[in-house]
Write an enzyme that holds these catalytic residues in place. Sequence first.
Site, PDB file in Angstrom:
ATOM      1  N   SER A 120       9.180  17.988   7.357  1.00  8.38           N
ATOM      2  CA  SER A 120       8.581  17.261   8.636  1.00  8.38           C
ATOM      3  C   SER A 120       9.049  18.536  10.246  1.00  8.38           C
ATOM      4  O   SER A 120       8.474  19.703   9.983  1.00  8.38           O
ATOM      5  CB  SER A 120       9.586  15.523   9.211  1.00  8.38           C
ATOM      6  OG  SER A 120       9.302  15.652  10.291  1.00  8.38           O
ATOM      7  N   ASP A 215       1.079   8.750   8.781  1.00 19.31           N
ATOM      8  CA  ASP A 215       2.232   8.905   9.167  1.00 19.31           C
ATOM      9  C   ASP A 215       1.335   9.775  10.405  1.00 19.31           C
ATOM     10  O   ASP A 215       0.118  10.602  10.221  1.00 19.31           O
ATOM     11  CB  ASP A 215       2.585  10.560   8.220  1.00 19.31           C
ATOM     12  CG  ASP A 215       3.402  11.584   9.081  1.00 19.31           C
ATOM     13  OD1 ASP A 215       3.896  10.952  10.041  1.00 19.31           O
ATOM     14  OD2 ASP A 215       3.937  12.531   8.630  1.00 19.31           O
ATOM     15  N   HIS A 245       5.584   8.560   6.935  1.00 17.34           N
ATOM     16  CA  HIS A 245       6.489   9.371   7.451  1.00 17.34           C
ATOM     17  C   HIS A 245       7.999   9.946   6.655  1.00 17.34           C
ATOM     18  O   HIS A 245       8.771   8.547   6.850  1.00 17.34           O
ATOM     19  CB  HIS A 245       6.384  10.455   8.923  1.00 17.34           C
ATOM     20  CG  HIS A 245       7.074  11.263   9.297  1.00 17.34           C
ATOM     21  ND1 HIS A 245       6.518  12.348   9.048  1.00 17.34           N
ATOM     22  CD2 HIS A 245       8.435  11.529   9.546  1.00 17.34           C
ATOM     23  CE1 HIS A 245       7.323  13.411   9.289  1.00 17.34           C
ATOM     24  NE2 HIS A 245       8.000  12.481  10.145  1.00 17.34           N
TER      25      HIS A 245
END
Length: 283
Positions: A120, A215, A245
């Site tokens: 991320s 995501d 995600h």
Amino acid sequence: MTVPDVFQLRRDSALRAARRPRGPELAAVGDVEGPGGLRLRHYRPSPEARPLVVFLHGGAWVIGDLDTHDRTCRRLAARCDVEVLAVDYRRAPEHPYPAAVDDAVAVLRWARPAAVAGDSAGGYVATMACLRLRDEGGPLPAAQILICPNTDLTLSMPSVAEKGSGYGLDAGFLSWAVSQWTSGPEVRDDPRASPLTAADLRGMPDSVVVTAEHDPLRDEGDAYARRLAEAGVRVTHRQEPGLVHGFIQNMDLTSPEAAAAHERLFRDIAGMLGGRDSHSAPR
């Protein structure tokens, strides 16, 4: 959306981490001091030296630390037979762009790892650090591993709207997180601040880029993998079907599909780092 309380987000993140299983036991795990006094955590799966991976945690630039990603780093070390050096980089909003990238660059120069990895926002920090090192003449890690990375601070890709509600990571939260990291549109809209819009990606490290179907960051991660490949970078890229995600963060505990995706990622990393020089982090 309700404006998040950063400190409550951090408290909640710490509580979740404390409730998780610890992860595999390793030959050695210890906290060390890095350049500029940065807190680092060194994971060794074996008494013998193994290829070193610097790991940069996710958390929207505002949350996450050594403890939130401890289990992930333990599993990475054990399953890939690598040493891992996790970085407690400075977080926004107290330390906005480019503080975390500065910290990552300092650690990469100091540790000289075989690879840098991040999930991320940590993936963003990892590849931004590689871009900086490339432009400054290195030394570059041989590989970068990017898991559901942020690559476009403008949040303009279609998946942000398509998957930005009902899949755990909301578009409103993403916009808020970018505002905490950038402290203004002059950074957000600067193409040099987003890996996806970097002018030239030639000379970047061999890359593993893994995204997830559900995501909001999916499209920008996929597009970044394509741009890397078009620039002549060796890229292993996969979009994991059915996942959301952050699947790398402990979703193996509840989802067989996520557990299988973890194993695919671990094989990618082990395969990319096989034959790399083995060395430990500086002590």
